[in-house]
Design a protein around this motif. Structure first.
Motif, short mmCIF file in Angstrom:
data_model
loop_
_atom_site.label_atom_id
_atom_site.label_comp_id
_atom_site.label_asym_id
_atom_site.label_seq_id
_atom_site.Cartn_x
_atom_site.Cartn_y
_atom_site.Cartn_z
N VAL A 103 0.85 -1.18 0.00
CA VAL A 103 0.00 0.00 0.00
C VAL A 103 0.89 1.23 0.00
O VAL A 103 1.89 1.28 0.73
CB VAL A 103 -0.92 0.02 1.25
CG1 VAL A 103 -1.75 1.30 1.29
CG2 VAL A 103 -1.83 -1.20 1.27
N ASN A 104 0.56 2.23 -0.82
CA ASN A 104 1.26 3.51 -0.76
C ASN A 104 1.00 4.19 0.57
O ASN A 104 -0.14 4.21 1.04
CB ASN A 104 0.79 4.44 -1.89
CG ASN A 104 1.49 4.18 -3.20
OD1 ASN A 104 2.65 3.80 -3.24
ND2 ASN A 104 0.77 4.39 -4.30
N GLU A 105 2.03 4.76 1.17
CA GLU A 105 1.84 5.45 2.45
C GLU A 105 0.80 6.56 2.32
O GLU A 105 -0.04 6.73 3.20
CB GLU A 105 3.16 6.03 2.94
CG GLU A 105 3.02 6.72 4.29
CD GLU A 105 4.29 7.44 4.72
OE1 GLU A 105 4.50 7.55 5.94
OE2 GLU A 105 5.05 7.89 3.84
N TYR A 106 0.82 7.31 1.23
CA TYR A 106 -0.10 8.45 1.12
C TYR A 106 -1.55 8.02 0.94
O TYR A 106 -2.47 8.81 1.16
CB TYR A 106 0.34 9.39 -0.01
CG TYR A 106 0.08 8.91 -1.42
CD1 TYR A 106 -1.16 9.11 -2.03
CD2 TYR A 106 1.09 8.29 -2.17
CE1 TYR A 106 -1.39 8.68 -3.34
CE2 TYR A 106 0.87 7.87 -3.46
CZ TYR A 106 -0.36 8.07 -4.04
OH TYR A 106 -0.59 7.64 -5.34
N GLN A 107 -1.77 6.76 0.58
CA GLN A 107 -3.13 6.25 0.45
C GLN A 107 -3.62 5.52 1.69
O GLN A 107 -4.80 5.18 1.77
CB GLN A 107 -3.21 5.30 -0.76
CG GLN A 107 -3.02 5.99 -2.10
CD GLN A 107 -3.04 5.01 -3.25
OE1 GLN A 107 -2.21 4.10 -3.32
NE2 GLN A 107 -4.00 5.16 -4.14
N ALA A 108 -2.74 5.27 2.64
CA ALA A 108 -3.12 4.53 3.85
C ALA A 108 -3.75 5.47 4.87
O ALA A 108 -3.46 6.66 4.92
CB ALA A 108 -1.88 3.85 4.44
N ARG A 109 -4.61 4.90 5.70
CA ARG A 109 -5.26 5.64 6.78
C ARG A 109 -5.20 4.79 8.05
O ARG A 109 -5.30 3.56 8.00
CB ARG A 109 -6.73 5.93 6.44
CG ARG A 109 -6.93 6.81 5.22
CD ARG A 109 -6.60 8.26 5.52
NE ARG A 109 -6.93 9.15 4.42
CZ ARG A 109 -6.08 9.52 3.46
NH1 ARG A 109 -4.84 9.04 3.47
NH2 ARG A 109 -6.46 10.36 2.51
#
Length: 328
Positions: A103-109
């Motif tokens: 998972v891309n860090e900027y897309q993770a929550r």
């Protein structure tokens, strides 16, 4: 690692096979995660059929929405660490129906503490789509009439809950007594069982002839045609998807004469083109979860070994809420 892979296009139950794949390694700005739960969505069905707007190369692993634990971080990662419980959309050919994913860090929550793994895995896509659609695209106002098609489904039930939280008067359309009872349980002000009643007549009756101010349509086809006949003056019809299988066409003199708007929504585009919107949406969703105003509706939790069967049930229209594949 074990994974469900699609090697040819067709119905999920026929083309998904259980296989072993090499383990994944995170690159720059990426997280390697161990999947806890994968929420099934209609895009997974369409990708199996080769009918989605995003067409991954064969073979691929479906599954666009997961709750997972971070097990490794790539260079440049600053927001997450090993052990964090996150939500996200897996990258590339290995989707969420695999034991490990990237998972891309900027897309993770960060996963909300108040939701279990199955509920958390069902939050990001359906509710973020609903939030962006209702608030960003349609500017839904308190007191307006909101008509939601397929209201018992994974996308529709999220829109029902978000509409109620926004102060709208919500009309849910569904099929059959079981699904109608579920939508009533969500708090919809009117539930229309399309197997028994006319959507057009019931909307006009309930609104006193005013019509629906906003229509949330993940179905298309006949549902869209009905919406055009019960839309309010200055109403907004939001196109979310075409789960009914028919992409409608329309003579544009009709919205001109009746003075309504047709809006499209591809919520995934905001991830790359306007991340501030997705960040605002998620922050508000976490707030609403904390206040008890929304909660993902999990219709069925299934074992990893039954993922193909569960995806086919979704394709056949037999599900309510979200079906979620559990990994432990």
């Amino acid at each position: 690692m074990r994974a469900w892979q699609v090697g040819a296009q067709g119905e999920p139950g026929a083309v998904m096979t259980l296989t072993d794949l090499p383990e994944v390694t995170p690159g720059d700005g990426q997280l390697a995660v161990r999947v806890r739960a994968c929420s099934l969505g209609f895009p997974d069905v369409l990708m199996c059929r080769g009918e989605y707007q995003v067409k991954p190369d064969l073979p691929f692993v479906p599954g666009t929405e997961i709750c997972a634990d971070v097990i490794a971080t790539g260079p440049g990662v600053v927001k997450f660490a090993v052990g964090d419980r996150i939500l996200g959309s897996p990258l590339g050919a290995v989707g969420g129906l695999a034991e490990l994913a990237i998972v891309n860090e900027y897309q993770a929550r960060t996963a909300p503490e108040g939701l279990d793994d199955a509920e958390a895995a069902s939050l990001l896509s359906a509710f973020q789509t609903g939030w962006i659609g209702l608030h960003r695209r349609c500017a839904l106002r308190s007191g307006e009439y909101l008509l939601v098609h397929a209201a018992a489904g994974g996308v529709g039930n999220a829109a029902v809950q978000l509409g109620i939280a926004a102060g709208a008067t919500v009309i849910g359309v569904t099929r059959g007594q079981k699904k109608a009872a579920l939508v009533r349980g969500l708090g919809a002000h009117l539930v229309i069982d399309r197997t028994k009643d006319s959507v057009i007549d019931e909307v006009k009756r309930f609104t006193g002839g005013h019509g629906a101010d906003v229509v949330y349509d993940p179905v298309g086809g006949d549902s869209y045609a009905e919406s055009t006949k019960c839309i309010a003056f200055e109403g907004r019809i939001l196109l979310v998807g075409f789960a009914g299988g028919e992409i409608q066409s329309q003579r544009l003199n009709h919205p001109l004469i009746k003075n309504y708007s047709i809006l499209g929504l591809h919520a995934g585009l905001y991830t790359d083109r306007n991340r501030a919107v997705t960040a605002t949406a998620y922050a508000d969703l976490v707030r609403l979860v904390g206040e008890g105003k929304i909660r993902p509706l999990v219709g069925r939790r299934v074992d990893f070994s039954d993922a193909a069967e569960a995806t086919q049930e979704l394709a056949d229209g037999k599900t309510t809420g979200r079906s979620v594949v559990m990994f432990s």
